[in-house]
Scaffold this motif. Structure first.
Motif, PDB file in Angstrom:
ATOM      1  N   LEU A  49     -39.898   5.267 -42.542  1.00 59.55           N
ATOM      2  CA  LEU A  49     -38.506   4.863 -42.665  1.00 59.55           C
ATOM      3  C   LEU A  49     -37.644   5.695 -41.715  1.00 59.55           C
ATOM      4  O   LEU A  49     -37.850   6.904 -41.574  1.00 59.55           O
ATOM      5  CB  LEU A  49     -38.028   5.067 -44.098  1.00 59.55           C
ATOM      6  CG  LEU A  49     -36.610   4.582 -44.414  1.00 59.55           C
ATOM      7  CD1 LEU A  49     -36.504   3.068 -44.247  1.00 59.55           C
ATOM      8  CD2 LEU A  49     -36.207   4.990 -45.834  1.00 59.55           C
ATOM      9  N   GLU A  50     -36.693   5.033 -41.074  1.00 61.09           N
ATOM     10  CA  GLU A  50     -35.802   5.752 -40.168  1.00 61.09           C
ATOM     11  C   GLU A  50     -35.088   6.890 -40.897  1.00 61.09           C
ATOM     12  O   GLU A  50     -34.641   6.736 -42.031  1.00 61.09           O
ATOM     13  CB  GLU A  50     -34.745   4.808 -39.601  1.00 61.09           C
ATOM     14  CG  GLU A  50     -35.246   3.815 -38.582  1.00 61.09           C
ATOM     15  CD  GLU A  50     -34.083   2.973 -38.054  1.00 61.09           C
ATOM     16  OE1 GLU A  50     -33.311   3.500 -37.218  1.00 61.09           O
ATOM     17  OE2 GLU A  50     -33.962   1.824 -38.485  1.00 61.09           O
ATOM     18  N   GLU A  51     -34.959   8.010 -40.207  1.00 60.48           N
ATOM     19  CA  GLU A  51     -34.370   9.196 -40.822  1.00 60.48           C
ATOM     20  C   GLU A  51     -32.959   8.939 -41.341  1.00 60.48           C
ATOM     21  O   GLU A  51     -32.556   9.479 -42.377  1.00 60.48           O
ATOM     22  CB  GLU A  51     -34.345  10.341 -39.803  1.00 60.48           C
ATOM     23  CG  GLU A  51     -33.782  11.641 -40.359  1.00 60.48           C
ATOM     24  CD  GLU A  51     -33.849  12.788 -39.380  1.00 60.48           C
ATOM     25  OE1 GLU A  51     -33.046  13.728 -39.521  1.00 60.48           O
ATOM     26  OE2 GLU A  51     -34.709  12.759 -38.476  1.00 60.48           O
ATOM     27  N   LYS A  52     -32.197   8.098 -40.660  1.00 59.56           N
ATOM     28  CA  LYS A  52     -30.803   7.891 -41.076  1.00 59.56           C
ATOM     29  C   LYS A  52     -30.702   7.323 -42.488  1.00 59.56           C
ATOM     30  O   LYS A  52     -29.721   7.578 -43.196  1.00 59.56           O
ATOM     31  CB  LYS A  52     -30.064   6.985 -40.086  1.00 59.56           C
ATOM     32  CG  LYS A  52     -30.526   5.537 -40.058  1.00 59.56           C
ATOM     33  CD  LYS A  52     -29.670   4.715 -39.077  1.00 59.56           C
ATOM     34  CE  LYS A  52     -30.085   3.247 -39.051  1.00 59.56           C
ATOM     35  NZ  LYS A  52     -29.227   2.461 -38.126  1.00 59.56           N
ATOM     36  N   TRP A  53     -31.721   6.554 -42.918  1.00 60.25           N
ATOM     37  CA  TRP A  53     -31.681   6.000 -44.264  1.00 60.25           C
ATOM     38  C   TRP A  53     -32.141   7.020 -45.296  1.00 60.25           C
ATOM     39  O   TRP A  53     -31.801   6.902 -46.484  1.00 60.25           O
ATOM     40  CB  TRP A  53     -32.518   4.733 -44.345  1.00 60.25           C
ATOM     41  CG  TRP A  53     -31.999   3.667 -43.442  1.00 60.25           C
ATOM     42  CD1 TRP A  53     -32.639   3.082 -42.385  1.00 60.25           C
ATOM     43  CD2 TRP A  53     -30.692   3.074 -43.477  1.00 60.25           C
ATOM     44  NE1 TRP A  53     -31.831   2.171 -41.767  1.00 60.25           N
ATOM     45  CE2 TRP A  53     -30.619   2.137 -42.412  1.00 60.25           C
ATOM     46  CE3 TRP A  53     -29.571   3.238 -44.298  1.00 60.25           C
ATOM     47  CZ2 TRP A  53     -29.481   1.381 -42.168  1.00 60.25           C
ATOM     48  CZ3 TRP A  53     -28.440   2.485 -44.050  1.00 60.25           C
ATOM     49  CH2 TRP A  53     -28.396   1.565 -42.993  1.00 60.25           C
ATOM     50  N   ILE A  54     -32.895   8.009 -44.878  1.00 58.24           N
ATOM     51  CA  ILE A  54     -33.302   9.078 -45.791  1.00 58.24           C
ATOM     52  C   ILE A  54     -32.144  10.048 -46.019  1.00 58.24           C
ATOM     53  O   ILE A  54     -31.815  10.394 -47.156  1.00 58.24           O
ATOM     54  CB  ILE A  54     -34.543   9.812 -45.245  1.00 58.24           C
ATOM     55  CG1 ILE A  54     -35.734   8.840 -45.199  1.00 58.24           C
ATOM     56  CG2 ILE A  54     -34.873  11.031 -46.111  1.00 58.24           C
ATOM     57  CD1 ILE A  54     -36.967   9.391 -44.530  1.00 58.24           C
ATOM     58  N   VAL A  55     -31.479  10.462 -44.928  1.00 60.90           N
ATOM     59  CA  VAL A  55     -30.378  11.423 -45.069  1.00 60.90           C
ATOM     60  C   VAL A  55     -29.098  10.733 -45.538  1.00 60.90           C
ATOM     61  O   VAL A  55     -28.087  11.399 -45.778  1.00 60.90           O
ATOM     62  CB  VAL A  55     -30.142  12.212 -43.765  1.00 60.90           C
ATOM     63  CG1 VAL A  55     -31.381  13.021 -43.406  1.00 60.90           C
ATOM     64  CG2 VAL A  55     -29.756  11.300 -42.615  1.00 60.90           C
ATOM     65  N   ASN A  56     -29.132   9.419 -45.697  1.00 67.10           N
ATOM     66  CA  ASN A  56     -28.048   8.714 -46.368  1.00 67.10           C
ATOM     67  C   ASN A  56     -28.060   9.011 -47.864  1.00 67.10           C
ATOM     68  O   ASN A  56     -27.052   8.829 -48.550  1.00 67.10           O
ATOM     69  CB  ASN A  56     -28.182   7.211 -46.132  1.00 67.10           C
ATOM     70  CG  ASN A  56     -26.970   6.422 -46.593  1.00 67.10           C
ATOM     71  OD1 ASN A  56     -25.845   6.839 -46.370  1.00 67.10           O
ATOM     72  ND2 ASN A  56     -27.195   5.282 -47.227  1.00 67.10           N
ATOM     73  N   THR A  57     -29.209   9.480 -48.361  1.00 70.21           N
ATOM     74  CA  THR A  57     -29.364   9.847 -49.772  1.00 70.21           C
ATOM     75  C   THR A  57     -29.619  11.340 -49.938  1.00 70.21           C
ATOM     76  O   THR A  57     -29.033  11.983 -50.804  1.00 70.21           O
ATOM     77  CB  THR A  57     -30.531   9.053 -50.396  1.00 70.21           C
ATOM     78  OG1 THR A  57     -30.180   7.668 -50.435  1.00 70.21           O
ATOM     79  CG2 THR A  57     -30.852   9.542 -51.794  1.00 70.21           C
TER      80      THR A  57
END
Length: 300
Positions: A49-57
């Motif tokens: 999963l792209e990092e931006k969607w992980i650090v969105n949480t």
């Protein structure tokens, strides 16, 4: 078509003697294929999963420490896992599996992740075999992209979804419902929007009565347009980490109740596996397999 996230990376081995039952991630899809519940075309593989969607949480500093293997000994011990790059890769693939399964649920009404249900991961730390929280990441993905407006998390694992409750504590667009063992891990419970703590030895009749009285009211009141279902099978009487007393049939009826309600109200649902720690692996597989059999029977 029932779409199911699975990848060989889900089965990344842990050191010998580790109690986490990794075998189920291979055996469950094999069983579903063998009995004809699904075909190979039902499975889809994952990417990172792209990092931006992980650090969105998750807090970026935590994710950075995780991917560089810079957690301290105390932080590692709380996760329950020996830390490695392979383990982190596995976790990031699982996150993609739940996000993609959520997108498939929008298309087909339901989709599943053979792994996932990592509800003990907080925004800033991992706990209890959970490094990243796929339920929260997938929920935030749908909300951030304007795909859904109100998400109901139905967490029926025997352990409270403490990480998920914490992450969404102040977000009214996500309602967290956790029905769990009162005396079980975690000893310190977070505050879900609705917690139902159950006494030890709660049986099929008691459990199903509460669920069937509660969930329809929640759906009517909150009016969700998506359900994230954490369907751990550690509610079984045979579970080593459980303390409740459900039978295989009772666990199946639990799943049927949730899936039928979602279908009746036309609410897309993503199901992630969650826990299961019975001494006999066949009991874990049978209980998990029932969820997939029901999905096929009810939706397709």
């Amino acid at each position: 078509m029932l779409k199911i996230a699975w990848s060989p990376i889900y089965c990344h081995p842990l050191p010998e003697g580790h109690r986490f039952p990794m075998e189920k991630y291979n055996i469950l899809p094999e069983q579903l294929l063998y009995e004809g519940t699904v075909k190979s075309s039902n499975f889809f593989s994952q990417q990172k999963l792209e990092e931006k969607w992980i650090v969105n949480t998750h807090i970026p500093s935590y994710f950075g420490k995780l991917t560089s293997l810079n957690l301290n000994k105390s932080e590692i011990r709380k996760t329950g896992f020996p830390l490695s790059h392979e383990l982190i890769d596995r976790e990031i693939h699982i996150m993609h599996g739940s996000v993609q399964a959520s997108l498939f649920a929008l298309e087909y009404g339901i989709a599943m992740n053979i792994a996932g249900g990592t509800h003990h991961a907080f925004a800033d730390r991992g706990e209890g075999f959970c490094l990243l929280n796929d339920i929260a990441i997938a929920s935030n993905f749908l909300l951030e992209n304007g795909l859904r407006k109100k998400i109901l998390v139905v967490d029926l694992d025997v352990h409270q979804g403490n990480g998920t409750a914490s992450i969404f504590e102040k977000l009214p667009s996500v309602f967290t419902f956790s029905m769990h063992g009162a005396s079980n891990y975690p000893m310190h419970k977070e505050k879900s929007d609705l917690d139902i703590p159950l006494p030890d030895k709660t049986n099929d009749g008691q459990y199903l009565k509460i669920l069937k009285e509660t969930l329809p009211r929640l759906i009517e009141t909150f009016q969700p347009d998506f359900i994230m279902y954490q369907c751990g099978v550690d509610v079984l009487a045979s579970d080593k980490l459980g303390r409740l007393a459900l039978t295989i049939a009772g666990c199946k009826e639990r799943d049927k109740t949730v899936l039928e309600l979602a279908r009746r109200h036309s609410i897309p649902i993503m199901c992630c596996m969650g826990g299961g720690y019975s001494e006999k692996l066949n009991l874990i597989i049978e209980a998990h397999a029932n969820t997939y059999r029901l999905a096929q029977d009810l939706y397709f």
